[in-house]
Structure formats: C-alpha cells, structure tokens
Scaffold this motif. Structure first.
Motif, PDB file in Angstrom:
ATOM      1  N   VAL A   1       0.576  -1.084   0.487  1.00  0.00           N
ATOM      2  CA  VAL A   1       0.708   0.417   1.002  1.00  0.00           C
ATOM      3  C   VAL A   1       0.298   0.479   2.466  1.00  0.00           C
ATOM      4  CG1 VAL A   1      -1.165   1.571   0.313  1.00  0.00           C
ATOM      5  CG2 VAL A   1       0.956   2.771   0.221  1.00  0.00           C
ATOM      6  N   ALA A   2      -0.701  -0.281   2.896  1.00  0.00           N
ATOM      7  CA  ALA A   2      -1.293   0.101   4.243  1.00  0.00           C
ATOM      8  C   ALA A   2      -0.583  -0.240   5.449  1.00  0.00           C
ATOM      9  CB  ALA A   2      -2.800  -0.596   4.073  1.00  0.00           C
ATOM     10  N   ASP A   3      -0.519   0.509   6.588  1.00  0.00           N
ATOM     11  CA  ASP A   3      -0.217   0.369   7.761  1.00  0.00           C
ATOM     12  C   ASP A   3      -1.360  -0.594   8.386  1.00  0.00           C
ATOM     13  OD1 ASP A   3       2.466   1.004   7.605  1.00  0.00           O
ATOM     14  OD2 ASP A   3       1.911   3.093   8.118  1.00  0.00           O
ATOM     15  N   ARG A   4      -2.678   0.084   8.072  1.00  0.00           N
ATOM     16  CA  ARG A   4      -3.628  -0.470   8.755  1.00  0.00           C
ATOM     17  C   ARG A   4      -4.940  -0.095   7.791  1.00  0.00           C
ATOM     18  NH1 ARG A   4      -6.647   2.534  13.653  1.00  0.00           N
ATOM     19  NH2 ARG A   4      -4.991   4.025  13.273  1.00  0.00           N
TER      20      ARG A   4
ATOM     21  N   GLY B   1       2.939   9.627  10.192  1.00  0.00           N
ATOM     22  CA  GLY B   1       3.808   8.740   9.421  1.00  0.00           C
ATOM     23  C   GLY B   1       2.897   7.301   9.018  1.00  0.00           C
ATOM     24  N   GLU B   2       1.520   7.372   9.493  1.00  0.00           N
ATOM     25  CA  GLU B   2       0.746   6.084   9.450  1.00  0.00           C
ATOM     26  C   GLU B   2       0.060   6.044   7.965  1.00  0.00           C
ATOM     27  OE1 GLU B   2      -2.088   3.489  11.924  1.00  0.00           O
ATOM     28  OE2 GLU B   2      -2.116   5.401  12.368  1.00  0.00           O
ATOM     29  N   VAL B   3      -0.012   5.001   7.339  1.00  0.00           N
ATOM     30  CA  VAL B   3      -0.848   4.981   6.022  1.00  0.00           C
ATOM     31  C   VAL B   3      -1.957   4.117   6.207  1.00  0.00           C
ATOM     32  CG1 VAL B   3      -0.702   4.244   3.777  1.00  0.00           C
ATOM     33  CG2 VAL B   3       1.406   5.272   4.524  1.00  0.00           C
ATOM     34  N   ILE B   4      -3.191   4.681   6.093  1.00  0.00           N
ATOM     35  CA  ILE B   4      -4.423   4.055   6.282  1.00  0.00           C
ATOM     36  C   ILE B   4      -5.145   3.819   4.968  1.00  0.00           C
ATOM     37  CG2 ILE B   4      -6.688   4.130   7.593  1.00  0.00           C
ATOM     38  CD1 ILE B   4      -5.255   4.900   9.747  1.00  0.00           C
ATOM     39  N   VAL B   5      -5.393   2.756   4.783  1.00  0.00           N
ATOM     40  CA  VAL B   5      -6.397   2.431   3.351  1.00  0.00           C
ATOM     41  C   VAL B   5      -7.796   2.047   3.834  1.00  0.00           C
ATOM     42  CG1 VAL B   5      -6.713   0.868   1.564  1.00  0.00           C
ATOM     43  CG2 VAL B   5      -4.561   1.679   2.127  1.00  0.00           C
TER      44      VAL B   5
ATOM     45  N   PRO C   1       6.329  -1.866   8.350  1.00  0.00           N
ATOM     46  CA  PRO C   1       5.103  -1.103   8.700  1.00  0.00           C
ATOM     47  C   PRO C   1       5.588   0.086   9.568  1.00  0.00           C
ATOM     48  CG  PRO C   1       4.491  -3.543   8.859  1.00  0.00           C
ATOM     49  CD  PRO C   1       6.036  -3.124   8.710  1.00  0.00           C
ATOM     50  N   THR C   2       5.347   1.130   9.226  1.00  0.00           N
ATOM     51  CA  THR C   2       6.047   2.410   9.921  1.00  0.00           C
ATOM     52  C   THR C   2       5.664   2.595  11.355  1.00  0.00           C
ATOM     53  OG1 THR C   2       4.599   3.336   7.983  1.00  0.00           O
ATOM     54  CG2 THR C   2       6.834   4.141   8.079  1.00  0.00           C
ATOM     55  N   ASN C   3       5.969   3.928  11.602  1.00  0.00           N
ATOM     56  CA  ASN C   3       6.066   4.126  13.172  1.00  0.00           C
ATOM     57  C   ASN C   3       4.489   4.134  13.555  1.00  0.00           C
ATOM     58  OD1 ASN C   3       5.849   5.964  11.366  1.00  0.00           O
ATOM     59  ND2 ASN C   3       7.202   7.617  12.165  1.00  0.00           N
TER      60      ASN C   3
END
Lengths: 274, 226
Positions: free
Chosen positions: A216-219, A41-45, A4-6
């Motif tokens: 794919v999601a970080d959150r 850099g965050e991926v939110i779904v 989970p990215t930064n």
C-alpha cells in the motif's frame, strides 16, 4: 495497486507539513524533532517497534495529544489542541483506532451520519444516502440498522472507516486498525484501505502487517525511539534497509530466516536449550 | 377485620387521614428528589474535575453524607439550626434540606460513576470526528451515561422515599405519625390496630416504591449495553 501515486507531482505546498515536532511526557521524550511533508494522495506507512512513538505521532496530527514543540500545518492551517477552531480542523482529518470505538448506543447508520449532520450541518437525507453508498462499498449495507455489539470485529472496523470517510477528510489516519482483530478478519479491513489507496486518498497508516505495508505504501517511515530512523520507498526499505535497527526489526517478522540459518554470532542466543 | 385491627381504618376519616399522611411523605420525598436530581448531576460533573480542591470538597461532602445517619442530620438541621442561627424553620423544610443534601451527594456519586465508566476512547473518537465539546456530551457521553444512571438513580429515589419515615422524629405529621396517632386514639377499643395500621402503612410504601423498582429493572434489561 496503481503506480506509486502522485508523490512527485505534489503541488508546491504539501497537504500536511510537520516541522520539528516534539512530544514529551514528563521526562520522557516520545517524539524528537520529527519533520515530514505529505503530498496530496500520498500513502505513508509508519512501522517500528512498540513504544517508538508512531501511534503518538498520529494522535498529534489530530491534536489528540498536545505537543511541546514544532508545528503541524494541514492545508496551511496550524493543528493544535489549543486552537479555537480545532473541531473544524479535525473534520479534515479522519482517524480510525485499534479498538474501533463505535458509539454503542447508536446503530451503524446513526454512527456514520452523526458527525456529518451535527458537525457539518449537512441534511439528513444526503448523509444517509452517502452512508448507504459507503456501506455498500465495504459490503455492510445489510448491517445499517444493526448495533455495534451485533457486529464482528472486522465489521466494526469497516464501519469505523466508513464513519471517518463520511466526513470527507483530506487525510486519513489509521492507528494499528487490525491489531485487535482475529487473523481471518484482518484481510477484509486491509482490502478497504487498499481500495482507498487506489482512489488516491491521502493516508498515514501505522501497522504491523508488513506485506500490506509493502503493497500500500508510497513511502515507508521507520520509527525508533521517537525519531524517524529511515524513510524510503517500500521496495527499497523492505529489501535493503539501511540502518541496523531497521534490519533487526524486519528480521522479527521472518521466521523462516531464523529457522533455516545457522545462528551467527550477532544473533541472540536461542531461548530454549535442550 | 377486628382480629387484624383493620376495622379502625373504617372509623371516621381514619383511612383518609392515613392517605393524607402518605401524601406528606411523598411530598417531602418528591421535592427532595426533584431538587437532588439536577443538583446531583452538577455535583457529579464537579466530582470528575481533576482540580485538587474540587477533589477534597467532593470527598468531604460525600463522606459526610455517607457516614452521618439521616436521623442525626435531621436533628442537627432542625434543632441545631434553630439554636445556633436563630432561624426558625418548619420540620418539613428541615426534612427537605436534609434529604436534598443527602440525595445530591449520592446522586452525584452515581453520576460520577456513570461518567467515568465511559471509556476515554469514546471521547477521543468523537473528538477525532470533529464534534465540538457540547456535541460530544449531548450526543455521545450523556446518552450512554443515562443508560447506566437511570436504574441506579431510581433505586436511590426508592431509598429516599422509604427513609422519609424518619421525619416524624422531628415532628412532621407524615404517614407514620398519623398511623401512630390513630393507634393511640384507639388503644382501648381496638388494641390490634397496631398491626392493622402499621400493616397498612407497609402496604402503602410498597404501592409507592414497587412501580419504581419495576421500572428500574425494566430499564436495566432494556438498556443493557454489550
């Protein structure tokens, strides 16, 4: 998929800061007091039942919808449909729609280089070189001189993603980009998005593909009736949704569970009685 | 030749006179078309405005253009204007006014149709890419609208050319009127000229309009957008 990215290592100022966003159509409140910070850099779904306001939320971030309250700050700059420099701000936000919306009178290559050349005044050769590199990455270099009508849905959607990327946006918005695709084409599009996530692109993704969301999601944000009902890490959300609404929503995706369980009292009555 | 009444064409300068008449028809049509196209474009954009006043004006204008026979419009402008406003305009000018009034309305409606047929998503995806309003229109909307517009407006142009045959009714000496004069002058010596001359005029109109028709169908095929 990388760690989970930064999300935690975010700088002091988030890339995107949304505060008390409110969107109303006449009497109907579509989005009610939404606040959200998205780190670089965050991926939110974003998931939720249809009509919950999730697509409208994305459209607000790109100022395609005027808002009735709250603020949206991208890189500290306000995003609003009335802003004079809205075209400049939009260049920092890439958006891909469900219906691809390529320009039918232009070839694939022309579709991609149009905005970099016209809106960013970059040199044609430079834009073409970059477009070709991006097309190669999504496996469509051989289609660069084709017209959109000659492409399949999945191919069109990959071109639409490349077209948005060519503007070097700081954040990408994906609005149900696989919803109009045949099942066998969904994968090729999702793979491109996964690839972007690995490269650390900041993204907000509205989707109904739950296993993709999980990967794919970080959150994950769960929207219902215009508010964020639940927000959390994907593992947490998908295995232990806290709210009853989210539980019910997730249940609609698991057919096995419905089939093999004896119906309990809180489950809806079967549709067909024979 | 005589049976068909074509011999009259070779008498004196009859053939040249007929061509001269044709030139008058084409002039009236050409000037009206050249004025109608840009005015119609502006009117078409005006028709897409959501402002209620703009809507009423557009509607009223278009209905008048549609409902009023061109001949009545010609009479109103040519005879009416002279009486009521005391201005003396030539029949040619009256024709050009009426044809431009008509062409602008019809052209406007074509432009409106072409503009509104472009899906909202085309505007939105162009906006989302960060293109400015003028860029969106120049690069995305107008090129697509043109593809629809050109075949239909070529059609309008041929209709305008054909309809110039009415302007002889207010005294413009165009191809029909010249034809009539030639026929009248030769009534005794070659009564069949009525067929020969009108037949020739038919052919002349065909020569002018047919290439336009061909062009329209060619463009329609070439620009068919999936």
């Amino acid at each position: 998929m990388s760690e989970p990215t930064n999300a935690n290592t975010a700088a002091f100022e988030p890339l995107l800061r949304i505060e008390h966003l409110r969107k109303v159509y006449g009497e109907h409140v579509v989005l009610d007091d939404i606040s959200l910070e998205v780190a670089q850099g965050e991926v939110i779904v974003i998931i939720g039942p249809s009509g919950c306001g999730k697509s409208t939320f994305l459209r607000c971030i790109n100022a395609l919808e005027p808002i009735q309250g709250g603020t949206i700050l991208l890189d500290g700059q306000p995003v609003s449909a009335e802003a004079k420099n809205i075209a400049q701000i939009r260049q920092k936000v890439g958006m891909v729609f469900q219906s691809y919306d390529l320009f039918p009178h232009k070839t694939v290559l022309e579709n991609i280089i149009l905005a970099p050349m016209k809106a960013q005044k970059r040199k044609r050769e430079e834009c073409v070189a970059e477009a070709e590199k991006l097309l190669e990455r999504v496996g469509l270099l051989d289609k660069k001189d084709a017209f959109p009508r000659q492409l399949s849905g999945g191919q069109k959607q990959r071109v639409a993603i490349v077209r948005a990327l060519a503007m070097h946006p700081e954040v990408m918005l994906f609005d149900e980009v696989t919803a109009a695709l045949d099942p066998e084409m969904v994968r090729e599009v999702l793979d491109v998005i996964l690839d972007l996530a690995e490269q650390g692109k900041t993204m907000l993704i509205v989707t109904h593909e739950m296993s993709f969301a999980r990967a794919v999601a970080d959150r994950v944000l769960f929207f219902d009736e215009g508010v964020i009902m639940e927000s959390g890490a994907p593992e947490e959300f998908f295995s232990h949704p806290r709210t009853e609404r989210a539980q019910r929503f997730l249940r609609t995706f698991t057919f096995d569970a419905v089939k093999h369980h004896a119906p309990t009292s809180d489950e809806p009555a079967p549709l067909f009685d024979d | 030749m005589e049976a068909l009444g074509l011999d009259v064409l070779l008498n004196g300068t009859n053939a040249l006179r007929l061509l001269g008449g044709l030139w008058v028809s084409v002039q009236v049509a050409l000037i009206s078309v050249l004025l109608s196209l840009p005015l119609g474009m502006l009117f078409g954009v005006f028709m897409t405005w959501k402002n209620p006043v703009a809507k009423v004006i557009s509607r009223l204008y278009l209905e008048i253009v549609r409902i009023m026979p061109q001949l009545v419009l010609l009479f109103v402008v040519f005879f009416g204007a002279t009486r009521v406003f005391g201005i003396n305009i030539s029949a040619e000018l009256a024709s050009i006014i009426v044809f431009t009034f008509w062409g602008t309305g019809e052209m406007g409606d074509l432009v409106r149709g072409a503009l509104t047929s472009i899906p909202r998503h085309q505007y939105e995806s162009a906006e989302a890419l960060g293109l400015s309003k003028p860029q969106i229109y120049l690069q995305v909307i107008i090129p697509q609208a043109m593809r629809q517009l050109i075949p239909t407006s070529v059609n309008l142009i041929t209709r305008m050319i054909k309809t110039t045959s009415l302007v002889m009714m207010i005294g413009v000496v165009e191809v029909m009127k010249v034809g009539q004069q030639i026929i009248e002058a030769n009534r005794m010596v070659s009564p069949n000229a009525v067929f020969g001359i009108y037949g020739t005029i038919l052919f002349l109109y065909f020569i002018v309009c047919w290439p336009l028709s061909m062009l329209a169908s060619y463009l329609e095929k070439r620009w068919a957008v999936a």
